[in-house]
Design a protein around this motif. Structure first.
Motif, mmCIF file in Angstrom:
data_model
loop_
_atom_site.group_PDB
_atom_site.id
_atom_site.type_symbol
_atom_site.label_atom_id
_atom_site.label_comp_id
_atom_site.label_asym_id
_atom_site.label_seq_id
_atom_site.Cartn_x
_atom_site.Cartn_y
_atom_site.Cartn_z
ATOM 1 N N LEU A 188 -8.566 -8.196 5.393
ATOM 2 C CA LEU A 188 -9.349 -7.128 6.008
ATOM 3 C C LEU A 188 -8.987 -5.804 5.348
ATOM 4 N N ARG A 189 -10.002 -5.078 4.879
ATOM 5 C CA ARG A 189 -9.765 -3.759 4.303
ATOM 6 C C ARG A 189 -9.968 -2.693 5.369
ATOM 7 N N ILE A 190 -8.975 -1.823 5.474
ATOM 8 C CA ILE A 190 -8.973 -0.779 6.499
ATOM 9 C C ILE A 190 -8.991 0.582 5.808
ATOM 10 N N ALA A 191 -10.039 1.356 6.037
ATOM 11 C CA ALA A 191 -10.129 2.712 5.490
ATOM 12 C C ALA A 191 -9.453 3.670 6.466
ATOM 13 N N PHE A 192 -8.125 3.796 6.343
ATOM 14 C CA PHE A 192 -7.413 4.696 7.259
ATOM 15 C C PHE A 192 -7.786 6.150 7.008
ATOM 16 N N SER A 193 -8.412 6.414 5.862
ATOM 17 C CA SER A 193 -8.899 7.762 5.566
ATOM 18 C C SER A 193 -9.916 8.227 6.598
ATOM 19 N N ALA A 194 -10.577 7.278 7.255
ATOM 20 C CA ALA A 194 -11.626 7.603 8.214
ATOM 21 C C ALA A 194 -11.176 7.439 9.662
ATOM 22 N N TYR B 44 0.857 -1.185 0.000
ATOM 23 C CA TYR B 44 0.000 0.000 0.000
ATOM 24 C C TYR B 44 0.895 1.237 0.000
ATOM 25 N N ASN B 45 0.411 2.313 -0.589
ATOM 26 C CA ASN B 45 1.212 3.539 -0.648
ATOM 27 C C ASN B 45 0.380 4.779 -0.990
ATOM 28 N N SER B 46 -0.967 4.634 -1.021
ATOM 29 C CA SER B 46 -1.761 5.730 -1.575
ATOM 30 C C SER B 46 -3.244 5.519 -1.279
ATOM 31 N N GLY B 47 -4.046 6.524 -1.607
ATOM 32 C CA GLY B 47 -5.493 6.385 -1.567
ATOM 33 C C GLY B 47 -6.098 6.467 -0.179
ATOM 34 N N TYR B 48 -7.223 5.763 -0.006
ATOM 35 C CA TYR B 48 -8.000 5.770 1.239
ATOM 36 C C TYR B 48 -7.791 4.511 2.080
ATOM 37 N N PHE B 49 -7.273 3.444 1.450
ATOM 38 C CA PHE B 49 -7.319 2.131 2.078
ATOM 39 C C PHE B 49 -5.946 1.465 2.187
ATOM 40 N N MET B 50 -5.915 0.455 3.041
ATOM 41 C CA MET B 50 -4.854 -0.542 3.016
ATOM 42 C C MET B 50 -5.486 -1.848 3.484
ATOM 43 N N CYS B 51 -4.809 -2.958 3.214
ATOM 44 C CA CYS B 51 -5.343 -4.269 3.567
ATOM 45 C C CYS B 51 -4.320 -5.067 4.352
ATOM 46 N N VAL B 52 -4.832 -5.900 5.246
ATOM 47 C CA VAL B 52 -3.974 -6.873 5.916
ATOM 48 C C VAL B 52 -4.488 -8.273 5.584
ATOM 49 N N LYS B 53 -3.539 -9.160 5.303
ATOM 50 C CA LYS B 53 -3.876 -10.555 5.026
ATOM 51 C C LYS B 53 -3.709 -11.354 6.302
ATOM 52 N N LEU B 54 -4.748 -12.072 6.680
ATOM 53 C CA LEU B 54 -4.740 -12.815 7.938
ATOM 54 C C LEU B 54 -3.921 -14.096 7.825
#
Length: 430
Positions: A402-408, A364-374
């Motif tokens: 899991l998608r994480i909206a770090f923007s929020a 991840y490096n941009s945008g609104y989101f990042m994801c973690v793989k369980l």
């Protein structure tokens, strides 16, 4: 077929046989009605008594309106209450086109269409599907993609989503993309490129983007005719050095006569106006000219008229006023800096090696989101439910991702969020 559609098709076919062949059957049949009611209304513009359009006016000729609404809007009523054109307001279309050039300096002197206004990006993607997708056409997307493509393209137009692996060795899987693009022999290809990507929050490096462009060019040189739909919903929100800053549209729209680039973008995420619903569709192809683009614009506006009639006038007027404000650029920087701090907080928190026991971040490096793989053995939806019930944390489960909206998420809350994910995973692992 309506003669007006035939006329537009003749222009497109004369200017670019490739673009004509890329049109869906629906796209070939669509037209913007310049005759009939719309034509008669246009001819009556400026008359003393104009009883053509289906709208009401006050006795003084201004738009009829309720003061309970008008009193809350600090805009001239003519910019709020009347219908906007199906093409979009001419002033915001011209402004957005200039902004595309400003944001993508390599486009200097490249001829593009005038953007057509859509009801934000979902509608823009849908209109691209209307124009270019026949039932059972395949649409190439990465294996991490915005789920709404299923509704807008598969359910609505009968297209088939076909996926390639997005990541390899911590970056874009160029080999998988090339293999998928060249799968199935020479013919029509439809690709959606969404950077920053939803859900992963990944934008290719400059080198990767150049390689993607070269892969598409090589496929075009083999004789493939390619529609590249560029979903630029999160354009501009890049937080690392070395990541592509310009839209890939800038390269694709001048790449090859067999590659039509369709830029779908808008103010929704770029300008933090999610409820305004203003997006744009812009076309570009090597050697494209004003006549070709005008025909494509007319077809797109016809599709919009037959779908929603037009996008909201008030939203376009408010945005144009913002774009022309002296404070606009400074305020954009301020909000970008907040997003950067949230991204940095995520990056700093995930330096803690303990989290890798239960999950690892996808690139991840941009945008609104990042994801973690369980980690193996963990169920994403089970973890998500524990996070809600016990830790008051809401995330999106995509299988074992899991998608994480770090923007929020405020930067100050990022550590608590990942601690909650860690503890929820620990409980679910038992």
């Amino acid at each position: 077929m309506n003669p007006q559609a035939v006329e537009l098709n003749s222009i497109i076919e004369e200017k670019s046989q490739v673009v004509f062949e890329l049109l869906s059957e629906r796209g070939k049949k669509i037209f913007f009605p310049k005759k009939g009611i719309l034509g008669q209304t246009a001819e009556a513009k400026g008359t003393k008594i104009n009883a053509t359009i289906g709208a009401a006016v006050e006795d003084d000729g201004t738009p009829m309106r309720l003061e309970t609404i008008a009193s809350k809007i600090a805009l001239d009523p003519s910019l709020v209450f009347p219908y906007a054109p199906s093409f979009g307001r001419p002033d915001i279309r011209a402004k957005w086109k200039n902004m595309i050039y400003d944001k993508n300096p390599s486009l200097k002197d490249v001829v593009l269409s005038l953007p057509v206004v859509t009801n934000a990006l979902t509608h823009g993607i849908s209109m691209a599907g209307y124009m270019f997708l026949n039932p059972e056409d395949e649409v190439i997307v990465p294996d991490l993609f915005w789920g709404n493509y299923n509704l807008t393209l598969t359910n609505a137009y009968g297209a088939a989503i076909t996926k390639f692996n997005l990541f390899k060795n911590g970056g874009f899987d160029l080999e998988a993309f090339e293999a998928k693009l060249n799968d199935g022999g020479i013919g029509k290809k439809v690709v959606i490129l969404n950077f920053p990507n939803n859900p992963s929050g990944y934008t290719p490096t400059e080198a990767e983007q150049n390689s993607i462009v070269e892969i598409i060019k090589a496929a075009a040189e083999k004789g493939n005719k390619i529609v590249t739909i560029i979903d630029d919903a999160y354009f501009g929100l890049v937080y690392e050095a070395g990541i592509a800053k310009e839209s890939i549209f800038a390269s694709l729209c001048q790449l090859h006569e067999n590659v039509l680039a369709v830029k779908v973008d808008g103010a929704t995420k770029e300008d933090y106006v999610w409820g305004f619903r203003v997006g744009f569709v812009t076309y570009g192809i090597k050697n494209g000219d004003a006549e070709l683009y005008s025909a494509l614009e007319s077809k797109t506006a016809g599709a919009i008229r037959g779908n929603i009639s037009n996008a909201a006038n008030i939203s376009q007027s408010l945005l144009l006023a913002a774009f022309e404000s002296q404070e606009y650029a400074e305020q954009k920087v301020t909000k970008y800096n907040i997003m950067q701090r949230r991204y940095d907080a995520v990056k700093e928190t995930l330096q803690d090696e303990k989290y890798k026991e239960y999950f690892e971040a996808l690139p991840y490096n941009s945008g609104y989101f990042m994801c973690v793989k369980l980690a193996e053995g963990l169920n994403g939806d089970e973890v998500r439910q524990v996070l809600i019930d016990k830790y008051s944390i809401g995330l999106i489960s995509l299988g074992n991702v899991l998608r994480i909206a770090f923007s929020a998420v405020a930067a100050a809350d990022v550590k608590e969020m990942f601690e909650g994910i860690y503890n929820a995973c620990k409980e679910c692992k038992k």
